[in-house]
Design a protein around this motif. Structure first.
Motif, PDB file in Angstrom:
ATOM      1  N   ASP A  80       0.830  -1.202   0.000  1.00  0.00           N
ATOM      2  CA  ASP A  80       0.000   0.000   0.000  1.00  0.00           C
ATOM      3  C   ASP A  80       0.865   1.252   0.000  1.00  0.00           C
ATOM      4  O   ASP A  80       2.090   1.179   0.114  1.00  0.00           O
ATOM      5  CB  ASP A  80      -0.925  -0.016   1.234  1.00  0.00           C
ATOM      6  N   PRO A  81       0.238   2.431  -0.066  1.00  0.00           N
ATOM      7  CA  PRO A  81       1.022   3.660  -0.238  1.00  0.00           C
ATOM      8  C   PRO A  81       1.665   4.165   1.050  1.00  0.00           C
ATOM      9  O   PRO A  81       1.277   3.805   2.162  1.00  0.00           O
ATOM     10  CB  PRO A  81      -0.025   4.658  -0.742  1.00  0.00           C
ATOM     11  N   ASP A  82       2.668   5.017   0.849  1.00  0.00           N
ATOM     12  CA  ASP A  82       3.234   5.776   1.962  1.00  0.00           C
ATOM     13  C   ASP A  82       2.206   6.791   2.465  1.00  0.00           C
ATOM     14  O   ASP A  82       1.269   7.179   1.756  1.00  0.00           O
ATOM     15  CB  ASP A  82       4.477   6.555   1.513  1.00  0.00           C
ATOM     16  N   ILE A  83       2.385   7.215   3.699  1.00  0.00           N
ATOM     17  CA  ILE A  83       1.651   8.388   4.211  1.00  0.00           C
ATOM     18  C   ILE A  83       2.659   9.522   4.292  1.00  0.00           C
ATOM     19  O   ILE A  83       3.729   9.382   4.894  1.00  0.00           O
ATOM     20  CB  ILE A  83       1.023   8.109   5.584  1.00  0.00           C
ATOM     21  N   GLN A  84       2.323  10.638   3.686  1.00  0.00           N
ATOM     22  CA  GLN A  84       3.275  11.723   3.500  1.00  0.00           C
ATOM     23  C   GLN A  84       2.869  12.972   4.275  1.00  0.00           C
ATOM     24  O   GLN A  84       1.718  13.132   4.679  1.00  0.00           O
ATOM     25  CB  GLN A  84       3.405  12.051   2.008  1.00  0.00           C
ATOM     26  N   ASP A  85       3.848  13.854   4.433  1.00  0.00           N
ATOM     27  CA  ASP A  85       3.621  15.175   5.053  1.00  0.00           C
ATOM     28  C   ASP A  85       2.910  15.062   6.398  1.00  0.00           C
ATOM     29  O   ASP A  85       2.007  15.831   6.713  1.00  0.00           O
ATOM     30  CB  ASP A  85       2.815  16.080   4.108  1.00  0.00           C
ATOM     31  N   ILE A  86       3.352  14.099   7.197  1.00  0.00           N
ATOM     32  CA  ILE A  86       2.730  13.889   8.509  1.00  0.00           C
ATOM     33  C   ILE A  86       3.223  14.949   9.491  1.00  0.00           C
ATOM     34  O   ILE A  86       4.415  15.264   9.535  1.00  0.00           O
ATOM     35  CB  ILE A  86       3.071  12.489   9.048  1.00  0.00           C
ATOM     36  N   THR A  87       2.330  15.485  10.278  1.00  0.00           N
ATOM     37  CA  THR A  87       2.699  16.329  11.416  1.00  0.00           C
ATOM     38  C   THR A  87       2.008  15.788  12.664  1.00  0.00           C
ATOM     39  O   THR A  87       0.902  15.252  12.592  1.00  0.00           O
ATOM     40  CB  THR A  87       2.308  17.803  11.223  1.00  0.00           C
ATOM     41  N   VAL A  88       2.678  15.915  13.789  1.00  0.00           N
ATOM     42  CA  VAL A  88       2.110  15.528  15.081  1.00  0.00           C
ATOM     43  C   VAL A  88       2.149  16.755  15.990  1.00  0.00           C
ATOM     44  O   VAL A  88       3.192  17.389  16.139  1.00  0.00           O
ATOM     45  CB  VAL A  88       2.879  14.362  15.720  1.00  0.00           C
ATOM     46  N   THR A  89       1.011  17.080  16.571  1.00  0.00           N
ATOM     47  CA  THR A  89       0.886  18.246  17.444  1.00  0.00           C
ATOM     48  C   THR A  89       0.459  17.797  18.833  1.00  0.00           C
ATOM     49  O   THR A  89      -0.500  17.035  18.971  1.00  0.00           O
ATOM     50  CB  THR A  89      -0.144  19.244  16.891  1.00  0.00           C
ATOM     51  N   THR A  90       1.166  18.247  19.847  1.00  0.00           N
ATOM     52  CA  THR A  90       0.800  17.972  21.236  1.00  0.00           C
ATOM     53  C   THR A  90       0.402  19.277  21.913  1.00  0.00           C
ATOM     54  O   THR A  90       1.134  20.269  21.839  1.00  0.00           O
ATOM     55  CB  THR A  90       1.958  17.312  22.004  1.00  0.00           C
ATOM     56  N   THR A  91      -0.755  19.265  22.579  1.00  0.00           N
ATOM     57  CA  THR A  91      -1.282  20.465  23.231  1.00  0.00           C
ATOM     58  C   THR A  91      -1.627  20.155  24.678  1.00  0.00           C
ATOM     59  O   THR A  91      -2.303  19.162  24.963  1.00  0.00           O
ATOM     60  CB  THR A  91      -2.546  20.968  22.507  1.00  0.00           C
ATOM     61  N   LEU A  92      -1.135  20.981  25.612  1.00  0.00           N
ATOM     62  CA  LEU A  92      -1.567  20.955  27.002  1.00  0.00           C
ATOM     63  C   LEU A  92      -2.519  22.121  27.178  1.00  0.00           C
ATOM     64  O   LEU A  92      -2.111  23.276  27.180  1.00  0.00           O
ATOM     65  CB  LEU A  92      -0.374  21.072  27.959  1.00  0.00           C
ATOM     66  N   GLU A  93      -3.786  21.824  27.325  1.00  0.00           N
ATOM     67  CA  GLU A  93      -4.812  22.852  27.258  1.00  0.00           C
ATOM     68  C   GLU A  93      -4.954  23.599  28.583  1.00  0.00           C
ATOM     69  O   GLU A  93      -5.111  22.989  29.641  1.00  0.00           O
ATOM     70  CB  GLU A  93      -6.154  22.242  26.858  1.00  0.00           C
ATOM     71  N   GLY A  94      -4.883  24.935  28.497  1.00  0.00           N
ATOM     72  CA  GLY A  94      -5.185  25.793  29.634  1.00  0.00           C
ATOM     73  C   GLY A  94      -4.141  25.845  30.715  1.00  0.00           C
ATOM     74  O   GLY A  94      -4.370  26.442  31.776  1.00  0.00           O
ATOM     75  N   LEU A  95      -2.968  25.268  30.487  1.00  0.00           N
ATOM     76  CA  LEU A  95      -1.971  25.163  31.559  1.00  0.00           C
ATOM     77  C   LEU A  95      -1.316  26.494  31.893  1.00  0.00           C
ATOM     78  O   LEU A  95      -0.860  26.708  33.008  1.00  0.00           O
ATOM     79  CB  LEU A  95      -0.905  24.136  31.157  1.00  0.00           C
ATOM     80  N   ASP A  96      -1.268  27.401  30.926  1.00  0.00           N
ATOM     81  CA  ASP A  96      -0.618  28.701  31.124  1.00  0.00           C
ATOM     82  C   ASP A  96      -1.676  29.767  31.369  1.00  0.00           C
ATOM     83  O   ASP A  96      -2.001  30.552  30.505  1.00  0.00           O
ATOM     84  CB  ASP A  96       0.239  29.048  29.900  1.00  0.00           C
ATOM     85  N   HIS A  97      -2.260  29.759  32.573  1.00  0.00           N
ATOM     86  CA  HIS A  97      -3.302  30.735  32.945  1.00  0.00           C
ATOM     87  C   HIS A  97      -4.436  30.753  31.934  1.00  0.00           C
ATOM     88  O   HIS A  97      -4.914  31.802  31.517  1.00  0.00           O
ATOM     89  CB  HIS A  97      -2.701  32.139  33.099  1.00  0.00           C
ATOM     90  N   GLY A  98      -4.873  29.583  31.537  1.00  0.00           N
ATOM     91  CA  GLY A  98      -5.959  29.476  30.577  1.00  0.00           C
ATOM     92  C   GLY A  98      -5.502  29.374  29.137  1.00  0.00           C
ATOM     93  O   GLY A  98      -6.286  28.995  28.260  1.00  0.00           O
ATOM     94  N   ASP A  99      -4.254  29.701  28.865  1.00  0.00           N
ATOM     95  CA  ASP A  99      -3.713  29.563  27.514  1.00  0.00           C
ATOM     96  C   ASP A  99      -3.080  28.177  27.346  1.00  0.00           C
ATOM     97  O   ASP A  99      -2.651  27.547  28.310  1.00  0.00           O
ATOM     98  CB  ASP A  99      -2.662  30.642  27.232  1.00  0.00           C
ATOM     99  N   ASP A 100      -3.031  27.738  26.092  1.00  0.00           N
ATOM    100  CA  ASP A 100      -2.499  26.411  25.799  1.00  0.00           C
ATOM    101  C   ASP A 100      -0.993  26.454  25.578  1.00  0.00           C
ATOM    102  O   ASP A 100      -0.441  27.446  25.114  1.00  0.00           O
ATOM    103  CB  ASP A 100      -3.149  25.844  24.523  1.00  0.00           C
ATOM    104  N   PHE A 101      -0.343  25.330  25.912  1.00  0.00           N
ATOM    105  CA  PHE A 101       1.014  25.058  25.436  1.00  0.00           C
ATOM    106  C   PHE A 101       0.869  24.130  24.234  1.00  0.00           C
ATOM    107  O   PHE A 101       0.190  23.109  24.321  1.00  0.00           O
ATOM    108  CB  PHE A 101       1.854  24.358  26.498  1.00  0.00           C
ATOM    109  N   GLU A 102       1.507  24.465  23.133  1.00  0.00           N
ATOM    110  CA  GLU A 102       1.373  23.651  21.926  1.00  0.00           C
ATOM    111  C   GLU A 102       2.720  23.510  21.242  1.00  0.00           C
ATOM    112  O   GLU A 102       3.490  24.468  21.159  1.00  0.00           O
ATOM    113  CB  GLU A 102       0.364  24.284  20.968  1.00  0.00           C
ATOM    114  N   ASP A 103       3.005  22.311  20.762  1.00  0.00           N
ATOM    115  CA  ASP A 103       4.239  22.056  20.018  1.00  0.00           C
ATOM    116  C   ASP A 103       3.909  21.155  18.835  1.00  0.00           C
ATOM    117  O   ASP A 103       3.123  20.206  18.972  1.00  0.00           O
ATOM    118  CB  ASP A 103       5.275  21.391  20.911  1.00  0.00           C
ATOM    119  N   GLU A 104       4.512  21.429  17.704  1.00  0.00           N
ATOM    120  CA  GLU A 104       4.231  20.680  16.481  1.00  0.00           C
ATOM    121  C   GLU A 104       5.529  20.170  15.870  1.00  0.00           C
ATOM    122  O   GLU A 104       6.533  20.892  15.814  1.00  0.00           O
ATOM    123  CB  GLU A 104       3.490  21.560  15.473  1.00  0.00           C
TER     124      GLU A 104
END
Length: 217
Positions: A80-104
């Motif tokens: 079967d085919p490759d999967i391309q252009d994959i991104t993984v994003t992790t978010t900790l919601e609301g940890l910074d005084h209601g704002d999110d921490f996010e990394d991609e």
């Protein structure tokens, strides 16, 4: 006693794994892009088996370092085919005084039966509130037939303050070099990240016999 909020930072490292064969990850319906394994390290303690919908077994506290490791896998068969252009994003919601921490992550490709491990690191702010925070991990890419492949993973992270937790957050000696005939100052910042109000005592000394105590701070 002065209160201080320290800024938080995040970092991301990636290491790749190429291991033929698959094992089931989370149930992301109709997707060939799956999470094979997720772990969470809180300071020196690790939950090696975080499942979708779980609460992470290790609790964080203000000032903790949270390390999330996610392994994503292409579950297509070898023809079967490759999967391309994959991104993984992790978010900790609301940890910074209601704002999110996010990394991609950066984009990457996966051939059938292969996986990649990604590591996300976050620092819990010293003034973070006691609460349970959502951790969301999202993977998305596109196969060679232009079909979108996505998978979402959710867990909960509990932040708990210790009853008594006083810390010296900064100490600056001015000037940092001198001699016995010169005076010097040493501003100290103490933060209380525990549950209880505290009265602090600070003792300052040096190798020349100088001792000074500061009480009822």
């Amino acid at each position: 006693m002065a209160a201080s909020a320290t800024s938080s930072c995040s970092s991301l490292t990636i290491s790749s794994v190429s291991t033929p064969g698959t094992s089931p990850g989370t149930s992301c319906q109709n997707s060939k892009l799956q999470f094979k394994k997720v772990t969470a390290k809180i300071d020196s303690k690790t939950d090696n088996s975080v499942r979708d919908g779980d609460r992470i077994s290790r609790k964080a506290k203000p000032g903790s370092t949270v390390e999330i490791k996610a392994e994503v896998e292409n579950q297509y068969n070898s023809t079967d085919p490759d999967i391309q252009d994959i991104t993984v994003t992790t978010t900790l919601e609301g940890l910074d005084h209601g704002d999110d921490f996010e990394d991609e992550s950066r984009e990457f490709d996966l051939s059938p039966g292969h996986s990649k491990k990604l590591t996300f690191k976050f620092d819990v702010p010293n003034d973070a509130e006691e609460d349970t925070y959502s951790v969301k991990i999202e993977a998305e890419g596109e196969d060679e037939n232009s079909n979108r492949q996505t998978c979402n993973f959710d867990a909960d992270l509990e932040v708990q303050r210790e009853k008594h937790d006083l810390r010296i957050s900064s100490l600056d000696v001015v000037p940092n070099k001198g001699n016995c005939t010169e005076s010097a100052s040493a501003p100290i910042r103490i933060i209380n990240i525990g549950q209880e109000d505290e009265t602090a005592l600070v003792e300052v000394s040096n190798n020349f016999g100088y001792v000074q105590r500061f009480e009822n701070i």
